[in-house]
Design an enzyme around this catalytic site. Structure first.
Site, mmCIF file in Angstrom:
data_model
loop_
_atom_site.group_PDB
_atom_site.id
_atom_site.type_symbol
_atom_site.label_atom_id
_atom_site.label_comp_id
_atom_site.label_asym_id
_atom_site.label_seq_id
_atom_site.Cartn_x
_atom_site.Cartn_y
_atom_site.Cartn_z
ATOM 1 N N LYS A 113 0.820 -1.213 0.000
ATOM 2 C CA LYS A 113 0.000 0.000 0.000
ATOM 3 C C LYS A 113 0.851 1.259 0.000
ATOM 4 O O LYS A 113 0.454 2.266 -0.573
ATOM 5 C CB LYS A 113 -0.956 0.009 1.195
ATOM 6 N N LYS A 146 -5.966 -12.721 -7.534
ATOM 7 C CA LYS A 146 -7.324 -12.882 -7.008
ATOM 8 C C LYS A 146 -8.252 -11.779 -7.532
ATOM 9 O O LYS A 146 -7.795 -10.686 -7.878
ATOM 10 C CB LYS A 146 -7.319 -12.970 -5.479
ATOM 11 N N LYS A 205 -11.596 -6.100 -5.322
ATOM 12 C CA LYS A 205 -12.459 -4.935 -5.474
ATOM 13 C C LYS A 205 -11.656 -3.689 -5.789
ATOM 14 O O LYS A 205 -12.206 -2.689 -6.202
ATOM 15 C CB LYS A 205 -13.348 -4.749 -4.246
#
Ligand code: TRP
Length: 334
Positions: free
Chosen positions: A115, A197, A200
């Site tokens: 992040k 994966k 979102k």
């Protein structure tokens, strides 16, 4: 006397649009747990502000997620479904636990590294201590089990380390939580890159099926899903795209791999993709209808929010008071 139920805690962020992967991998399976565990499902809005959010959007998304929990079948009478920001104990315990967590531990967190690379312009202290807030979430409720995906395992390990360290100093204050590995949810991958994966936060909207996508959009996205240059519908590690579609079809219809392979024996990818799209759309339609109905019932949802926040606050404050006493904060005068 009836045996006390074990406690289960999980949380989801209200950022980004939830995907079919979140539904098949997590939400859908949680519904079967509410008989066996005392469950807490938290909308972790405090975690969300570690990256910049638009206030109106954050508020709207948090409510939409809470409604989605209920629409997916989590009964708010049996499960405690609430907003993290309505229970001040989360932030209070997080502060305390910060003082029992080492910089070096947090520096090793892969999510922090990812992040901070992605949000290089805003590497704030909250992003760094994010896992401590997550530890506080879990420990506040003395959770026995935490259903988490592999990407959160490192945070759960840290939670256990912090709890053990704290207990080592002050005695048995926290229960040591375990990862919940039950009927494992489906591990759904991106439609555009089946080795990653379905996420979102993926920037490519074609990579994910969002829970609120309409039928046409769902079918179009499956049509465009990346597969291989063969034409056989067969489950195999060297066919990640097709295997992912089989997983989705299986999860949506309850069929086995063999049944799916047989059903599409001799048929091409086009037919198969269409069938997967239709199955996914059929799965999501009733969910979308319940979301629409619940969204209209403001009084009911507000009632759930209020009651569950009270319940969560009551339970949370028991742990918090105990912790405060152990570390030597002065007693409250009543
Ligand atoms: N960090 C988790 C995620 O991004 C969300 C989360 C916050 C969580 N607190 C939690 C999950 C406590 C399980 C338990 O997926």
């Amino acid at each position: 006397m009836a045996e006390e139920k074990k406690i289960l805690f999980s949380g989801m962020q209200a950022t980004g649009n939830l995907t079919l992967g979140n539904y098949l991998g997590a939400l859908k399976n949680w519904v079967s747990l509410n008989e066996d565990y005392e469950c807490y499902y938290c909308v972790v809005d405090e975690h969300s502000i570690t990256v910049r959010q638009d206030p109106a959007e954050l508020r709207q998304r948090a409510r939409a997620l809470l409604i989605l929990y209920i629409a997916a079948g989590l009964d708010p009478e049996k499960n405690c479904i609430y907003y993290q920001s309505h229970v001040s104990g989360h932030a209070e315990l997080a502060w305390i636990l910060n003082c029992y967590t080492y910089m070096g531990e947090l520096q090793r967190m892969t999510q922090f590294k990812d992040k901070s690379a992605k949000h290089a312009e805003n590497i704030n202290a909250g992003l760094f201590t994010y896992p401590v807030l997550m530890a506080a979430d879990i420990l506040l409720f003395q959770a026995d089990v935490v259903p988490v995906g592999v990407d959160q395992m490192q945070h759960l390990e840290l939670t256990r380390d912090i709890a053990q360290r704290f207990n080592g100093i002050y005695g048995d204050v926290f229960k040591i939580p375990e990862a919940y590995i039950g009927k494992v949810g489906a591990n759904i991958k991106s439609l555009q890159n089946p080795t990653k994966k379905m996420s979102k936060s993926d920037e490519n909207p074609n990579a994910s099926i969002y829970l609120m996508d309409d039928t046409d959009t769902i079918i179009r996205k499956f049509k465009r899903a990346v597969t291989d240059s063969e034409s056989e519908v067969r489950y195999s590690p060297d066919k990640p795209g097709i295997s992912n579609l089989i997983d989705i079809y299986r999860a949506a219809t309850g069929k086995t791999v063999e049944e799916v392979e047989k059903e599409f024996d001799g048929k091409g990818y086009g037919d198969f993709k269409l069938a997967v799209g239709e199955a996914a759309a059929n799965l999501l339609k009733p969910l979308q209808q319940r979301v629409a109905e619940l969204s209209k019932d403001k009084a009911y949802i507000d009632g759930v929010i209020k009651n569950n926040a009270e319940r969560a606050n009551y339970t949370a404050s028991k742990t918090l008071r105990k912790v405060q006493k152990k570390i030597g904060f002065p007693e409250r005068i009543r």
